[in-house]
Design an enzyme around this catalytic site. Structure first.
Site, PDB file in Angstrom:
ATOM      1  N   TYR A 175       0.861  -1.180   0.000  1.00  0.00           N
ATOM      2  CA  TYR A 175       0.000   0.000   0.000  1.00  0.00           C
ATOM      3  C   TYR A 175       0.899   1.231   0.000  1.00  0.00           C
ATOM      4  O   TYR A 175       1.791   1.361   0.838  1.00  0.00           O
ATOM      5  CB  TYR A 175      -0.916   0.037   1.234  1.00  0.00           C
ATOM      6  CG  TYR A 175      -1.714   1.320   1.293  1.00  0.00           C
ATOM      7  CD1 TYR A 175      -2.847   1.484   0.496  1.00  0.00           C
ATOM      8  CD2 TYR A 175      -1.309   2.395   2.080  1.00  0.00           C
ATOM      9  CE1 TYR A 175      -3.553   2.671   0.500  1.00  0.00           C
ATOM     10  CE2 TYR A 175      -2.007   3.587   2.092  1.00  0.00           C
ATOM     11  CZ  TYR A 175      -3.129   3.719   1.303  1.00  0.00           C
ATOM     12  OH  TYR A 175      -3.822   4.909   1.296  1.00  0.00           O
ATOM     13  N   ASP A 276       9.372   3.017   1.026  1.00  0.00           N
ATOM     14  CA  ASP A 276       8.245   3.781   1.559  1.00  0.00           C
ATOM     15  C   ASP A 276       8.132   3.455   3.049  1.00  0.00           C
ATOM     16  O   ASP A 276       7.600   2.412   3.436  1.00  0.00           O
ATOM     17  CB  ASP A 276       6.971   3.395   0.795  1.00  0.00           C
ATOM     18  CG  ASP A 276       5.724   4.084   1.343  1.00  0.00           C
ATOM     19  OD1 ASP A 276       5.814   4.705   2.428  1.00  0.00           O
ATOM     20  OD2 ASP A 276       4.671   3.981   0.700  1.00  0.00           O
TER      21      ASP A 276
HETATM   22  C1  LIG Z   1      -0.456   5.878   4.835  1.00  0.00           C
HETATM   23  C2  LIG Z   1       0.544   5.466   3.843  1.00  0.00           C
HETATM   24  C3  LIG Z   1       0.725   6.185   2.643  1.00  0.00           C
HETATM   25  C4  LIG Z   1      -0.127   7.374   2.277  1.00  0.00           C
HETATM   26  O1  LIG Z   1       0.028   8.449   3.149  1.00  0.00           O
HETATM   27  P1  LIG Z   1      -1.113   9.583   3.221  1.00  0.00           P
HETATM   28  O2  LIG Z   1      -0.551  10.597   4.151  1.00  0.00           O
HETATM   29  O3  LIG Z   1      -2.344   8.904   3.742  1.00  0.00           O
HETATM   30  O4  LIG Z   1      -1.304  10.101   1.841  1.00  0.00           O
HETATM   31  C5  LIG Z   1       1.710   5.760   1.774  1.00  0.00           C
HETATM   32  N1  LIG Z   1       2.465   4.689   2.056  1.00  0.00           N
HETATM   33  C6  LIG Z   1       2.326   3.970   3.190  1.00  0.00           C
HETATM   34  C7  LIG Z   1       3.230   2.818   3.458  1.00  0.00           C
HETATM   35  C8  LIG Z   1       1.343   4.325   4.115  1.00  0.00           C
HETATM   36  O5  LIG Z   1       1.190   3.593   5.224  1.00  0.00           O
END
Ligand SMILES: *Cc1c(COP(=O)(O)O)cnc(C)c1O
Length: 455
Positions: A175, A276
């Site tokens: 995600y 990420d």
């Molecule tokens: C929550 C999340 C996002 C997105 O972040 P937002 O601030 O909600 O746009 C991206 N990558 C990961 C791994 C996340 O947990």
């Protein structure tokens, strides 16, 4: 009479009735009615299917409700407001950082101007993230930081004359956010973005990484990764993954060894590596950054969520000098991205205070303590019918069911125990604030078990 939304002189003070957000405080029932009529909530239809609870304030690890739910006026927060409120709510140090900055300026544009909060935050992030990440792009949300990361990678290769390297490789079960590029690397099946598969850029997907933080990397899976990277090397700009923990895509844990494998494959085949860490950053997995479990430096790193201790929206995309130099040597030698609220001083000040608070605490000890409490508290869930797996890593506890959770029933069961949880798909999970006491953690454990039993 003070207007609850705008204050005495606010736009609603010119005589609008309470039902339209005008003067006079709104009762919880009014709030819920207006909410239903006008307000979109995350991942929901309009109007929403479930009645949200009305929160009037929050302090420490407790959410104070405007009206009691299942007999409770306060709920222990088992969600840290989606991984972000690591120090709990209404923290005096973070409040003071926000207030102090508010008196100086809440915002100025970042084009042509700079300021101490953003400069100090960038320098601090460079200092605490893996060696080699030197440059920081501050943006508004996690999804935007992933957009920026992808733009950096594609532009890097374009600048170097490899305009064909435009695709991304990831593994399934991930995600990365809800805007367009992030959606294209979220799990393509069964996830919330499946609807758009035909319209998103077509990326390269490896299988879900084999489960288990402590498991040795599986040679077959490593060969699978190698085969995909080598077959697509000419068109791959980057590999992007969540390191060690796949969060909103399924709350799965995998061996840090796969990060070393990806680092090697990326170097061998000329592909950039993006990690990420929006969910995993700032201690949640037991290391300050999940990449630290593997001793790997990515070319690009995304941070968000806990960056401001859950106070304000801010994210960051960090990159190495190699990436920055590459982009800056191209035919268009700029990164064409610049959100209106880039570098927001208020958010940057709170982020700095939050990081200092973290570094000044025994965060690793607290995460370990919470993990031990969750291991003990969630253990009874393993014996429940309908439970497939119970797992804990760092300060993350997960109960996976063998069926889609009944969200309303599971949430009600947790609230009955005095805890706020937000289950999804087949998962009841928690990542408590690091300031949760052993008692809070035990209560959260009981709530997760109750939610797994009744959901
Ligand atoms: C929550 C999340 C996002 C997105 O972040 P937002 O601030 O909600 O746009 C991206 N990558 C990961 C791994 C996340 O947990």
């Amino acid at each position: 009479m003070p207007d609850p939304l705008y204050g005495a002189a606010g736009p609603g003070s010119a005589g609008a009735g309470p039902r339209s957000g005008g003067s006079g405080s709104l009762s919880p029932a009014d709030l819920r009615a207006l909410d239903r009529q006008h307000v979109w909530h995350p991942y929901g239809p309009m109007p929403g299917r479930q009645e949200p609870l009305v929160v009037s304030s929050a302090s420490g690890v407790r959410l104070r409700l405007a009206e009691p739910a299942e007999g409770h006026h306060e709920l222990v927060d088992g969600m840290s407001s989606w991984w972000s409120a690591v120090h709990g709510y209404n923290h005096p140090v973070l409040n003071e950082a926000a207030r102090g900055q508010l008196d100086r300026m809440s915002h100025v544009m970042f084009g042509g101007l700079t300021h101490e909060p953003a400069v100090r935050l960038a320098a601090k992030l460079v200092e605490i993230t893996p060696e080699g990440l030197e440059h920081v792009f501050l943006c508004d949300s996690g999804s935007v930081s992933v957009e920026v990361a992808v733009k950096m990678c594609l532009q890097y290769w374009r600048s170097l004359g490899y305009a064909g390297k435009t695709r991304l490789l990831t593994w399934r079960g991930g995600y990365h956010g809800d805007t367009w590029q992030p959606m294209a690397v979220c799990d393509p099946e069964g996830g919330m973005h499946e609807l758009w598969q035909g319209h998103l850029p077509k990326q390269v997907f490896a299988d879900v990484p084999p489960a288990g933080f402590d498991a040795e990397p599986d040679p077959e899976y490593v060969a699978h990764l190698r085969a995909l990277v080598s077959a697509h090397a000419d068109e791959l700009a980057a590999v992007i993954v969540e390191p060690v923990v796949q969060g909103a895509g399924g709350m799965r844990f995998h061996s840090p060894g796969y990060l070393r494998v990806l680092r090697e494959l990326c170097d061998e085949y000329g592909v950039l590596l993006v990690l990420d860490e929006i969910a995993t950053g700032f201690g949640r997995t037991g290391a300050m950054f999940a990449a630290d479990h593997a001793g790997v430096t990515p070319d690009v790193l995304c941070l968000g969520k806990a960056l401001t201790g859950g106070y304000l929206t801010m994210a960051a995309t960090l990159c190495t000098s190699r990436v920055a130099d590459g982009i800056s040597r191209g035919e268009v030698p700029v990164l064409a991205h610049g959100p209106t609220f880039m570098g927001n001083p208020l958010a940057a000040s709170v982020a700095l205070a939050s990081i200092d608070l973290l570094l000044g605490s025994d965060w690793a000890g607290e995460v370990k303590r919470i993990g031990a409490g969750l291991r003990e508290g969630l253990a009874p869930a393993a014996a429940l019918p309908g439970v497939r797996d119970v797992r804990v890593l760092g300060a993350i506890g997960v109960v996976q069911l063998d069926h889609e959770v009944d969200m309303a029933a599971a949430t009600r069961a947790a609230v009955r125990e005095g805890v706020w949880l937000r289950p999804f798909r087949d998962l009841v999970y928690t990542m408590p604030p690091y300031v949760s006491t052993d008692e809070d953690v035990a209560r959260i454990g009981r709530a997760v078990c109750a939610a797994a039993r009744e959901g």
